[in-house]
Design a protein around this motif. Sequence first.
Motif, PDB file in Angstrom:
ATOM      1  N   PHE A   1      10.098 -33.792 -19.292  1.00 30.61           N
ATOM      2  CA  PHE A   1       9.603 -33.802 -17.915  1.00 30.61           C
ATOM      3  C   PHE A   1      10.131 -32.597 -17.142  1.00 30.61           C
ATOM      4  O   PHE A   1       9.377 -31.908 -16.442  1.00 30.61           O
ATOM      5  N   LEU A   2      11.425 -32.324 -17.285  1.00 33.41           N
ATOM      6  CA  LEU A   2      12.029 -31.196 -16.570  1.00 33.41           C
ATOM      7  C   LEU A   2      11.543 -29.858 -17.124  1.00 33.41           C
ATOM      8  O   LEU A   2      11.349 -28.905 -16.372  1.00 33.41           O
ATOM      9  N   GLU A   3      11.335 -29.787 -18.427  1.00 31.83           N
ATOM     10  CA  GLU A   3      10.800 -28.554 -19.016  1.00 31.83           C
ATOM     11  C   GLU A   3       9.395 -28.268 -18.490  1.00 31.83           C
ATOM     12  O   GLU A   3       9.027 -27.119 -18.236  1.00 31.83           O
ATOM     13  N   ASN A   4       8.615 -29.317 -18.296  1.00 32.92           N
ATOM     14  CA  ASN A   4       7.272 -29.144 -17.744  1.00 32.92           C
ATOM     15  C   ASN A   4       7.303 -28.666 -16.301  1.00 32.92           C
ATOM     16  O   ASN A   4       6.333 -28.095 -15.797  1.00 32.92           O
ATOM     17  N   LEU A   5       8.446 -28.910 -15.633  1.00 33.43           N
ATOM     18  CA  LEU A   5       8.620 -28.420 -14.260  1.00 33.43           C
ATOM     19  C   LEU A   5       9.128 -26.977 -14.240  1.00 33.43           C
ATOM     20  O   LEU A   5       9.221 -26.381 -13.168  1.00 33.43           O
ATOM     21  N   GLY A   6       9.475 -26.457 -15.408  1.00 42.19           N
ATOM     22  CA  GLY A   6       9.899 -25.070 -15.465  1.00 42.19           C
ATOM     23  C   GLY A   6      11.325 -24.839 -15.893  1.00 42.19           C
ATOM     24  O   GLY A   6      11.784 -23.694 -15.944  1.00 42.19           O
ATOM     25  N   VAL A   7      12.080 -25.902 -16.185  1.00 41.20           N
ATOM     26  CA  VAL A   7      13.444 -25.708 -16.673  1.00 41.20           C
ATOM     27  C   VAL A   7      13.388 -24.971 -18.008  1.00 41.20           C
ATOM     28  O   VAL A   7      12.622 -25.337 -18.905  1.00 41.20           O
ATOM     29  N   ASP A   8      14.190 -23.935 -18.138  1.00 45.51           N
ATOM     30  CA  ASP A   8      14.202 -23.122 -19.359  1.00 45.51           C
ATOM     31  C   ASP A   8      14.865 -23.909 -20.488  1.00 45.51           C
ATOM     32  O   ASP A   8      16.067 -24.159 -20.471  1.00 45.51           O
ATOM     33  N   LYS A   9      14.068 -24.322 -21.481  1.00 48.50           N
ATOM     34  CA  LYS A   9      14.617 -25.154 -22.548  1.00 48.50           C
ATOM     35  C   LYS A   9      15.632 -24.421 -23.412  1.00 48.50           C
ATOM     36  O   LYS A   9      16.409 -25.051 -24.132  1.00 48.50           O
ATOM     37  N   LYS A  10      15.632 -23.101 -23.341  1.00 43.64           N
ATOM     38  CA  LYS A  10      16.626 -22.332 -24.086  1.00 43.64           C
ATOM     39  C   LYS A  10      18.001 -22.404 -23.436  1.00 43.64           C
ATOM     40  O   LYS A  10      18.995 -22.029 -24.046  1.00 43.64           O
ATOM     41  N   GLN A  11      18.033 -22.883 -22.197  1.00 49.76           N
ATOM     42  CA  GLN A  11      19.299 -22.916 -21.465  1.00 49.76           C
ATOM     43  C   GLN A  11      19.824 -24.331 -21.225  1.00 49.76           C
ATOM     44  O   GLN A  11      20.636 -24.556 -20.329  1.00 49.76           O
ATOM     45  N   TRP A  12      19.367 -25.298 -22.020  1.00 51.30           N
ATOM     46  CA  TRP A  12      19.802 -26.675 -21.788  1.00 51.30           C
ATOM     47  C   TRP A  12      21.320 -26.838 -21.878  1.00 51.30           C
ATOM     48  O   TRP A  12      21.916 -27.599 -21.113  1.00 51.30           O
ATOM     49  N   ALA A  13      21.938 -26.138 -22.798  1.00 53.34           N
ATOM     50  CA  ALA A  13      23.398 -26.269 -22.933  1.00 53.34           C
ATOM     51  C   ALA A  13      24.087 -25.898 -21.626  1.00 53.34           C
ATOM     52  O   ALA A  13      24.997 -26.595 -21.159  1.00 53.34           O
ATOM     53  N   GLU A  14      23.642 -24.805 -21.010  1.00 53.27           N
ATOM     54  CA  GLU A  14      24.247 -24.362 -19.755  1.00 53.27           C
ATOM     55  C   GLU A  14      23.873 -25.287 -18.599  1.00 53.27           C
ATOM     56  O   GLU A  14      24.695 -25.582 -17.730  1.00 53.27           O
TER      57      GLU A  14
END
Length: 492
Positions: free
Chosen positions: A267-280
């Motif tokens: 859901f958050l990725e679809n809002l534009g959260v960069d999935k490559k930066q989930w750890a951060e």
Amino acid sequence: MRAFCAIGSGQQIPCLSKGLLTTRRTRLCFPERLFFCQAKSADDSGIDGSFSFEALPTTLLAAEKEEAKAVLTLFLRKKGLSNAVAARTVNKSDIFIDHLILRLHSIHKSRYLVGRELTTLEIRDVLIPYLETLAEEHENHMVDVVENFPNPPVKEKTAVPISQPNPTLDSKRLKALSRVSEIGPAGKLRPHILYLIELGMDLEQIKAITRRFPAFAYYSLEGKIKPVVEFLLDLGVPKSDIPTIINKRPQLCGISLSENLIPTMTFLENLGVDKKQWAEVIHRCPPLLTYSRQKMKSTVEFLYEMGLSADRIGKILTRSPNIISYSVEDKLRPTAEYFHSLGVDVSVLIHRCPQIFGLSIEANLKPLTEFFLGKGYSIEDVGTMISRYGALYSFSLSENVIPKWEFFLTMDYSKSELVKFPQYFGYSLEERIKPRFARVKECGVSVLLNQVLSLSYSNFEKALNKKMKKMLSDKDELQACSSDGLQQDDEQ
């Protein structure tokens, strides 16, 4: 006297009277249906039969009660109660907690029949709407509803409360702490405690978490803790960060990966959260993945309302996921209105510096505004300063702004320089501002404030040398002009 009160689908649990001593009481009329679960009962849910506490493992039941207490405590705090009053109310309300547990069982009975534990979010999704319904119907009497359940609450006219003992740890917390320290038949701590210690946590840290969130002591290793930890490691979260993340948000270990955590991330990725930066992102804000979908949607809708594009919203959620934790109506909207009153473009400000929208208007924002107004700046000036440097409002007035202001008055700049370059307040007074200005004075040149502070050391020195050469060149030229003038006078 012990009595029995019907709750839910034919259940009976002991009910003890818990009233406060008062000089006069007036009974309030509350609808009887309140005390029989306004929302779905077991019959309404389409599940036949009743559900018994005895059918559940003792550890699971204890964990659910602690989860329910945590939900109720947070709910009461959001309704304006202090931490101490909310905790005291919950600790006096065992019967109401049992009522909430029966409600969970009536709605999710099919889950228990197949031996599946409820996640933290599933528990919240059932209890919070129900508590909201009670609060809306009974307004300021929610504490009475909780403490006196299932008896109709009473309104105190001239109440004289008797002081109650407030032990550091109630019996529930003591049991949870005992479980953390318990040594098994093999002479070792419980498996999930050993696992956490292997991750880098120590026993005292685990106890501290348990004091804050007793349900943590009952989380199973294979069913809850380990799957979440391994998932975080797979995302790229360093193992050394796991103890910090768990310490900040132990509830994260109670979330189902397949039904809650992964869908929330999608859901958050679809809002534009960069999935490559989930750890951060998770390191910055461990609670993020434990918030309800509705809370996230309300924040996103507010950001759209402020005029932010989808791309900018995604960048905000990636850089400053803590914005999801701010209440839209209690924090974000009032803060936006305050900055708008200063003439600030709120969409630009919240994109550049979302963290300042979590500050208190009365304690942080207004004092700084009034400080600059008191120094002769206009509202427009202050608006320009905050537009150019949003972080300005995150600084302490007494420890940061005032000392730097007082030094600024010795620097021979006009006050308008701070409107042009409010970033001045972001530099260290002792390590940057004073040494740089001393060097400028030593060279005897004039340098713009932003050049004094924003340039690297080497570029700063180059700028000084250039200024000094120009100054010497101008001086030589002036002397040459003076000499030519004297020579012409002599010839005449």
